[in-house]
Design a protein around this motif. Structure first.
Motif, short mmCIF file in Angstrom:
data_model
loop_
_atom_site.label_atom_id
_atom_site.label_comp_id
_atom_site.label_asym_id
_atom_site.label_seq_id
_atom_site.Cartn_x
_atom_site.Cartn_y
_atom_site.Cartn_z
N LYS A 29 0.83 -1.21 0.00
CA LYS A 29 0.00 0.00 0.00
C LYS A 29 0.86 1.25 0.00
N SER A 30 2.07 1.12 0.54
CA SER A 30 2.97 2.29 0.54
C SER A 30 3.50 2.58 -0.87
N SER A 63 0.72 5.80 -4.72
CA SER A 63 0.80 7.20 -4.30
C SER A 63 -0.59 7.65 -3.85
N PRO A 64 -0.67 8.53 -2.82
CA PRO A 64 -1.95 8.92 -2.22
C PRO A 64 -2.96 9.42 -3.24
N SER A 65 -2.49 10.10 -4.27
CA SER A 65 -3.41 10.65 -5.27
C SER A 65 -4.02 9.56 -6.14
N GLN A 103 -5.23 6.55 -4.90
CA GLN A 103 -6.07 5.61 -4.17
C GLN A 103 -7.53 5.89 -4.47
#
Ligand code: TMO
Length: 325
Positions: free
Chosen positions: A312-313, A316-318, A320
Motif C-alpha cells: 500500500k505504501s 501514491s496517495p493521489s 487511491q
C-alpha cells in the motif's frame, strides 16, 4: 417567466450531458485492461499476479498474456503487452538496450535484488571435480558430465532463456554440448535425479531462486562479463570468437513498460515504478510455489496478505481511487 427559463435549462442539461459523456469516455480509456506479460519461471509469475492485484486495487482492470522472453519484446513494443516485472541482466540486457534505444519500451525502475544467471552445480560435484568452480576445470572432468545424448562430451543442461551457450562452449573450447530443457520443471527434475544419485551435473540456474534455500551449490566461475565480450571477437580469452565470458556476476533486475503506459494508466505506472523486490523476497515467492506447492495465485495472495503495509505504501496517495477492501 416560466417560458424564459426553459431554453436556459435545456442548454444547461445539454451541456451537462456533453460533459458527462466526455468524462465517461475518459473512464472507458482508463478501463482498458493493462496487459501483464507472463514469462515462464516462478518468481516472475508470482510477481506478475501480485502486481495485477495491486493495479486492480487502484481501480484498473488487468489481463495476462503468455509470452516467452524471446517473444515479449515485439509484444511490448506494439502495445500487445504493457508490463514485464522481471527483466534479468544476464539473459536480457542486449534486447533491453535495443528496445529502450528504439523507444518501444521504457524503464520502470530497478528492483533491489542483485541477480546472477549462470552454469551451476551442487556442492558435492566439487568432490568429483576439485578444480571447480573455475571454468577451466570443466574440461578436466568433462567425462563425469557425459550422457548418452552428449557422449563423448559432457552435458550442459540449459533452460529456454539463456544467451548462446553453444557459442560460449565454442569460444572457451569446452568439451561440452548443450541440451536445452523445455521448461524450468525439467531442470529441477534433472537436478533432483542427479542429487539422488550423487551424479555430476552442471545446469542453468539463477539467483534469487528457491534452489539456494534447499541445495548448496555454486556457479561456474567464467571470465568476467564485459559488453565487448559480445561485440568484439578480439576481446578476451579467444581472439577469434565472441561469447568467451560468463554472465554478469552482480546483475540488475528491472521492470519495463510499454512506452504509452504512463499516459494511458498514469497511476498504475507510478505504482509500477515503486514496486521493489529484494533477493529474499523473490526467493521466498519461488519457494512457496516450487517447494510448498502453492499455485502462483495462492502465493501472490499470501504475499499480499502478509505485506499489506508495504504494497500500500507503493501506491501514491493521489491514486487511491478505489475503497480498500
Ligand atoms: C530469466 N531467468 C531468471 C530464468 O534466468
Amino acid at each position: 417567466m416560466h417560458s424564459k427559463i426553459k431554453p436556459t435549462l435545456l442548454l444547461f442539461l445539454v451541456f451537462n450531458l456533453l460533459i458527462l459523456n466526455s468524462s465517461q469516455a475518459k473512464e472507458i480509456t482508463n478501463d482498458e485492461p493493462i496487459i501483464i506479460v507472463l514469462n515462464d519461471w516462478t518468481s516472475q509469475l508470482v510477481l506478475s499476479h501480485i502486481t495485477a492485484e495491486i493495479f486492480k486495487n487502484i481501480g484498473y482492470s488487468v489481463v495476462f498474456t503468455d509470452k516467452s522472453t524471446g517473444d515479449q519484446w515485439g509484444a511490448l513494443q506494439r502495445g500487445l503487452g504493457h508490463v514485464q516485472m522481471e527483466v534479468w541482466q544476464g539473459t536480457m540486457e542486449k534486447m533491453y538496450n535495443r528496445m529502450i534505444h528504439e523507444g518501444g519500451i521504457i524503464d520502470a525502475g530497478t528492483h533491489d535484488a542483485i541477480t546472477r544467471e549462470e552454469w551451476w552445480f551442487p556442492d558435492y560435484v566439487l568432490d568429483l571435480c576439485p578444480g571447480l568452480p573455475d571454468w577451466r576445470a570443466l574440461n578436466d572432468c568433462a567425462h563425469l558430465f557425459e550422457t548418452k545424448e552428449t557422449s563423448p562430451r559432457g552435458r550442459y543442461l540449459g533452460g529456454p532463456w539463456e544467451k548462446p551457450d553453444g557459442a560460449k562452449i565454442r569460444a572457451l573450447k569446452l568439451n561440452f554440448k548443450v541440451v536445452s530443457a523445455k521448461s524450468s520443471d525439467v531442470l529441477w527434475q534433472e537436478l533432483d535425479k542427479a542429487i539422488l544419485n550423487k551424479q555430476a551435473i552442471v545446469l542453468f540456474n539463477w539467483t534469487p531462486n528457491w534452489v539456494e534455500a534447499k541445495y548448496k551449490g555454486q556457479f561456474v566461475d567464467f571470465p568476467d562479463y564485459h559488453p565487448d565480450c559480445e561485440t568484439k571477437p578480439e576481446w578476451g580469452e579467444n581472439k577469434r570468437f565472441l561469447h568467451d565470458c560468463g554472465n554478469a556476476k552482480k546483475g540488475w533486475l528491472k521492470k519495463i513498460a510499454w512506452h504509452q503506459m504512463p499516459v494511458k494508466w498514469p497511476c498504475a505506472f507510478k505504482t509500477l515504478t515503486k514496486i521493489n523486490f529484494s533477493n529474499t523476497m523473490l526467493a521466498n515467492l519461488a519457494y512457496d510455489v516450487d517447494i510448498n506447492k502453492l499455485s502462483y495465485q495462492q502465493a501472490a495472495k499470501k504475499w499480499l496478505a502478509d505485506n499489506e503495509q508495504k504494497w500500500k505504501s507503493w501506491i501514491s496517495p493521489s491514486c487511491q481511487i478505489k475503497i480498500m477492501k
